[in-house]
Motif scaffolding. Structure first.
Motif: not given
Length: 215
Positions: A158-170
């Protein structure tokens, strides 16, 4: 040729993951095999039951390192060989599977919490830190290591999804690998889940508390 490099990297990651450091460290320090006492799980938590904090911390570090190292090596040098996120996902999953089912130890491994944490830290230190903080918070308030591990397993993807386009690209392949790792972590904790439901799961520090009598 790219596929050959990817397959070779994945195989090497699995072999590295198959090094059961709980057993190796315990034997090197003259301690009892962790598969013969406590939960019989070859992991840092069970090694701690031997009474050696040095052995437990060393095991924890090395189990995490074997998940982190293959991932970061592919991220750092993979582009030179045409390796991308697909190989990052493959080596992370392979190292984790190696810990769970080690070829050098009759395919009987640990639960993989530290190795999974290493993989997440390799993918992104922010992702790894967020997941580790989740473990610490749940462990602090519940005093259950297993519950903290289960919560971290659920929240990591979920963290990986939430960080999309903010901290990384999923990346979908990395996400799939993370979901599979989380599912396997939960599966490996099935006995702990039953104990939690029955109220018989051991709490952190319970062994020390049992040794103290009220004055």
């Amino acid at each position: 040729m790219i596929y050959a490099y990817s397959i070779a990297a994945t195989l090497l990651a699995y072999l590295l993951g198959s090094l059961s450091f709980a057993v190796i460290v315990s034997k090197s320090l003259g301690l009892q095999d962790p598969r013969s006492y406590g939960s019989k799980n070859p992991g840092a938590t069970n090694v701690l039951r031997s009474g050696s904090k040095v052995a437990a911390v060393t095991t924890l570090f090395l189990d995490g390192l074997k998940g982190w190292l293959p991932v970061v090596l592919v991220k750092w040098f993979g582009a030179d060989y045409g390796l991308g996120d697909g190989t990052v996902a493959a080596v992370g999953l392979a190292a984790f599977l190696g810990h769970l089912y080690p070829v050098f130890f009759q395919f009987k491994g640990g639960k993989g919490v530290a190795t999974a944490a290493g993989v997440l830290l390799g993918i992104s230190w922010i992702l790894g830190l967020a997941t580790l903080l989740t473990w610490l918070i749940v462990a602090y308030f519940s005093r259950y290591s297993s519950l903290a591990s289960l919560a971290a397993a659920v929240f990591a993807p979920l963290y990986y999804l939430f960080g999309d386009r903010a901290a990384w690209y999923v990346d979908k392949i990395i996400l799939m690998a993370m979901v599979l790792i989380s599912a396997l972590l939960i599966y490996r904790h099935r006995e702990n889940i039953n104990k939690l439901l029955k109220g018989t799961e051991s709490k952190l520090g319970a062994a020390k508390a049992q040794g103290k009598k009220p004055g």
